[in-house]
Design an enzyme around this catalytic site. Structure first.
Site, PDB file in Angstrom:
ATOM      1  N   LEU A 140       0.846  -1.190   0.000  1.00  0.00           N
ATOM      2  CA  LEU A 140       0.000   0.000   0.000  1.00  0.00           C
ATOM      3  C   LEU A 140       0.882   1.240   0.000  1.00  0.00           C
ATOM      4  O   LEU A 140       1.840   1.336   0.766  1.00  0.00           O
ATOM      5  CB  LEU A 140      -0.909   0.003   1.222  1.00  0.00           C
ATOM      6  CG  LEU A 140      -1.924  -1.148   1.294  1.00  0.00           C
ATOM      7  CD1 LEU A 140      -2.645  -1.140   2.633  1.00  0.00           C
ATOM      8  CD2 LEU A 140      -2.922  -1.071   0.152  1.00  0.00           C
ATOM      9  N   ASN A 159      -1.847  -5.770   9.463  1.00  0.00           N
ATOM     10  CA  ASN A 159      -1.343  -6.791   8.544  1.00  0.00           C
ATOM     11  C   ASN A 159      -0.750  -7.948   9.324  1.00  0.00           C
ATOM     12  O   ASN A 159      -0.267  -7.775  10.446  1.00  0.00           O
ATOM     13  CB  ASN A 159      -0.259  -6.187   7.633  1.00  0.00           C
ATOM     14  CG  ASN A 159       0.267  -7.179   6.618  1.00  0.00           C
ATOM     15  OD1 ASN A 159      -0.501  -7.821   5.913  1.00  0.00           O
ATOM     16  ND2 ASN A 159       1.580  -7.328   6.542  1.00  0.00           N
ATOM     17  N   HIS A 161       2.216 -10.954   8.921  1.00  0.00           N
ATOM     18  CA  HIS A 161       3.394 -11.267   8.109  1.00  0.00           C
ATOM     19  C   HIS A 161       3.966 -12.619   8.533  1.00  0.00           C
ATOM     20  O   HIS A 161       4.086 -12.894   9.738  1.00  0.00           O
ATOM     21  CB  HIS A 161       4.451 -10.176   8.284  1.00  0.00           C
ATOM     22  CG  HIS A 161       5.676 -10.424   7.476  1.00  0.00           C
ATOM     23  ND1 HIS A 161       5.707 -10.263   6.105  1.00  0.00           N
ATOM     24  CD2 HIS A 161       6.922 -10.853   7.830  1.00  0.00           C
ATOM     25  CE1 HIS A 161       6.906 -10.567   5.660  1.00  0.00           C
ATOM     26  NE2 HIS A 161       7.657 -10.935   6.682  1.00  0.00           N
ATOM     27  N   ASP A 193       2.759   0.999   7.939  1.00  0.00           N
ATOM     28  CA  ASP A 193       3.284   2.351   7.765  1.00  0.00           C
ATOM     29  C   ASP A 193       3.788   2.477   6.329  1.00  0.00           C
ATOM     30  O   ASP A 193       3.429   1.675   5.476  1.00  0.00           O
ATOM     31  CB  ASP A 193       4.359   2.694   8.811  1.00  0.00           C
ATOM     32  CG  ASP A 193       5.613   1.852   8.673  1.00  0.00           C
ATOM     33  OD1 ASP A 193       5.718   1.047   7.724  1.00  0.00           O
ATOM     34  OD2 ASP A 193       6.523   2.010   9.532  1.00  0.00           O
ATOM     35  N   GLY A 195       6.656   1.921   5.028  1.00  0.00           N
ATOM     36  CA  GLY A 195       7.687   0.982   4.613  1.00  0.00           C
ATOM     37  C   GLY A 195       7.121  -0.403   4.333  1.00  0.00           C
ATOM     38  O   GLY A 195       5.917  -0.638   4.421  1.00  0.00           O
ATOM     39  N   ASP A 197       6.547  -3.858   5.584  1.00  0.00           N
ATOM     40  CA  ASP A 197       6.485  -4.669   6.804  1.00  0.00           C
ATOM     41  C   ASP A 197       7.291  -4.033   7.938  1.00  0.00           C
ATOM     42  O   ASP A 197       7.945  -4.731   8.720  1.00  0.00           O
ATOM     43  CB  ASP A 197       6.991  -6.095   6.533  1.00  0.00           C
ATOM     44  CG  ASP A 197       6.208  -6.791   5.442  1.00  0.00           C
ATOM     45  OD1 ASP A 197       4.973  -6.678   5.438  1.00  0.00           O
ATOM     46  OD2 ASP A 197       6.822  -7.450   4.579  1.00  0.00           O
TER      47      ASP A 197
END
Length: 267
Positions: A140, A159, A161, A193, A195, A197
């Protein structure tokens, strides 16, 4: 701190939707005081959309591959959203370094904004409190994040991971864990955010990797932990027990290290 109103959850997926299924079941059993109000995908063939449709949950698709293909064939065939500010988004993103090919970066940011504007349009009829990425295999961009995270103090894109972050960011966390010969694997739930992950960590679970384990074994163990961890973290959000705070640490050599971290508020 527990809230009385049900958490409205939006979900984005790309594949089979196993984490979505775990979230749906947690809502149905009351583990999460919430309900999934829509499920969207970048993949028209996503089997997970059926899991939502079977429960009469609204579904939609924004076909990223087609958008990217059409843009590359003829950039004029795709319309950028009117509020797209390329310079601003370029300054915020951290996917590319200053040495990246300019045309590649421009194509990425523009096609992402086109697709993300379509996502936002599809999501608009379904007010939500939390957006969960349940196997959504698209990064995103700041364009999307800034329009969902309207309160800087309360991020609302979550999210999961398949690795113990900050190790092994990217699309193949379990594969990277296995190939590095790690003795422990795991999964991480975090807020999104700018970046890859890199957002504040909410929760983690780990499992032992035995000498005889194959990559398939690692993935199987990891998924079992994901299906437990994700509903748990969403449940904490529903209870208003997650607080993002700024921390500052001074290292022995005098360097100052700052980081946003998640504190879990006791009930």
């Amino acid at each position: 701190m527990q809230t009385t109103s049900r958490l409205r959850i939006g979900a984005l997926i790309s594949g089979s939707g196993t984490n979505l299924e775990a979230i749906l079941k947690a809502c149905e059993t009351g583990q999460i005081n919430g309900q999934v109000v829509f499920t969207g995908s970048d993949n028209p063939g996503s089997a997970g959309l059926e899991k939502a449709g079977e429960r009469s949950i609204a579904t939609f698709v924004v076909d990223y591959k087609k958008i990217i293909r059409d843009y590359r064939a003829d950039p004029r065939s795709q319309t950028l959203p009117p509020d797209f500010n390329e310079a601003e988004i370029l300054g915020k993103q951290s996917f590319f370094t200053a040495y990246a090919e300019a045309q590649k970066v421009r194509t990425f940011l523009r096609t992402r904004a086109i697709a993300e504007a379509a996502l936002i349009q599809q999501m608009r009829p379904y007010p939500f409190d939390l957006l969960v990425l349940a196997g959504f295999m698209r990064n995103l961009s700041p364009y999307f994040i800034d329009r969902i995270n309207t309160d800087p103090a309360r991020p609302r894109i979550m999210n999961i991971h398949p690795a113990l972050l900050p190790a092994f960011a990217g699309t193949d966390g379990y594969g990277d864990t296995f190939r590095h010969g790690c003795k422990v694997g795991g999964c991480t739930v975090h807020f999104i955010d700018y970046g890859e992950d890199s957002g504040p960590i909410i929760g983690q679970r780990c499992f032992a990797i035995e000498e005889t384990d194959t990559l398939a074994d690692v993935k199987k163990k990891g998924l079992a932990q994901e299906w437990a961890l994700y509903p748990e973290c969403i449940g904490l959000f529903a209870q208003n027990r997650l607080e993002v705070v700024n921390t500052t640490h001074t290292l022995p050599a005098g360097q100052v290290y700052q980081r946003r971290v998640v504190k879990i508020i006791q009930p």
